[in-house]
Motif scaffolding. Sequence first.
Motif, short mmCIF file in Angstrom:
data_model
loop_
_atom_site.label_atom_id
_atom_site.label_comp_id
_atom_site.label_asym_id
_atom_site.label_seq_id
_atom_site.Cartn_x
_atom_site.Cartn_y
_atom_site.Cartn_z
N GLN A 8 0.87 -1.18 0.00
CA GLN A 8 0.00 0.00 0.00
C GLN A 8 0.91 1.23 0.00
N THR A 9 0.49 2.27 -0.64
CA THR A 9 1.28 3.50 -0.56
C THR A 9 0.43 4.59 0.12
N PRO A 10 1.07 5.48 0.86
CA PRO A 10 2.50 5.55 1.12
C PRO A 10 2.97 4.49 2.13
N SER A 11 4.22 4.04 1.94
CA SER A 11 4.86 3.11 2.88
C SER A 11 6.27 3.62 3.16
N PHE A 12 6.74 3.33 4.35
CA PHE A 12 8.09 3.78 4.73
C PHE A 12 9.07 2.66 4.42
N LEU A 13 10.04 2.94 3.56
CA LEU A 13 11.04 1.94 3.16
C LEU A 13 12.35 2.18 3.89
N GLN A 370 4.87 1.22 10.60
CA GLN A 370 5.77 0.12 10.25
C GLN A 370 6.79 0.57 9.22
N TYR A 371 7.96 -0.07 9.24
CA TYR A 371 8.96 0.17 8.19
C TYR A 371 9.05 -1.10 7.36
N SER A 372 8.97 -0.97 6.03
CA SER A 372 9.18 -2.13 5.15
C SER A 372 10.68 -2.18 4.83
#
Length: 392
Positions: A8-13, A370-372
């Motif tokens: 899903q976006t936005p996501s933290f990478l 969460q961080y991916s």
Amino acid sequence: MVLLETLQTPSFLLWRSVVRQNCVRVLKRAEQLKVNIRPHVKTHKTLEVSKIIQEEGEGILQEGRKVVGIVASTISEMEFFAEGGHNDITYATPFHISRLDRVLALRHCLPSFVPRLMVDSVGAVEELETALAERGETGKIHLFVKLDCGYHRAGIDISEGKFDVLESVVKAIAAGKHTEFFGLYAHSGNTYNCKGGVQEAAQIADREAELSATAARYLKSLGLYPQAVGVGSTPSATAVSPLPPEITEIHPGNFVFYDLQQVDSGSCTLPDIAVGVLSRVVSVYPERNEALIDAGGTAVHKDSGGISGWGRVDGHPDLLVKRMSQEVSVIGMDPSASSVGLPIADRFSLGSMVTILPNHSCMSACQHAQYSVLEKRGDREVVDTWTPCKYW
Ligand SMILES: Cc1ncc(COP(=O)(O)O)c(C=O)c1O
């Protein structure tokens, strides 16, 4: 296997190998400066990053130097990390007694947990003494005294080299029954305002170190011995020249992730940035050579960091986040780019994924639950998911 495309976006990478490399660099710096490191966790807020620092520190730091503990900026960080096995945690903001019961609750249920609190006034020491006495506390609470070496955010102003207020605060601690003077702590956040790059940051850092060392010598001459004297921020840890022998530790935090403002200050280069906000292109506007992405201020954070734009598009050095709203942003050409690539409509279509490198990674990271985790830049496979501590 979870692929980036399915997120899903936005996501933290987060690129794990870049985080590790950043930790190694700063640990080597601590070793070169011959000091301990007490890393600040406010940027990453995760047990996983702390574990990397700890693991790497064991190999890099020599002659008894070590990762002496961590620094927290909220009580929830103290709780999260204490419950996660950290037993030496410094709360690095002037402490108010309204937070005392949460700290004591931790100390009561985790016997090996040593909280270190921060004060910068006689009033705060007196309030703490009274509150600890009222609660019938027996063990002493260790206190850092916060120094202001020119940043003027918090701390006792010693920027003119005057130590009378510092002396009265340390004497108040020494006279108290429930507190113990542990050390001095300076944070030269004004290194972030340096537009003169590393040289200017080095001047601020050297002055902070010299003032802190002089304060330590002064206190020692009165028989008041600090066990720890800590200085530094990420720019100053990078820039400072050899430290005076009185300085025992540094406490940088942002170095784990870095960001665009650290690139701007000369602390790191673009490939050292270890995190970004994954987003999707939701509309393209060929007539104005711009595109709309689904990450706005709530995902990236609208922090200028004193630089142009609200972030950069990873892998596209000629693009900038030009405008940012709550949930969307507009990306377009950076007018100052040295060379210009293809028009935006030829690079992206609806649903294209872009990663925004943040101006200020601490502020971006704390927006996410969460961080991916990817192993390295360019990878598509999410190898882990890390859960940071949230709130206060
Ligand atoms: C009190 C204190 N100590 C240490 C740090 C770490 O500084 P940096 O993130 O520049 O490494 C911060 C950051 O804001 C801070 O507020």
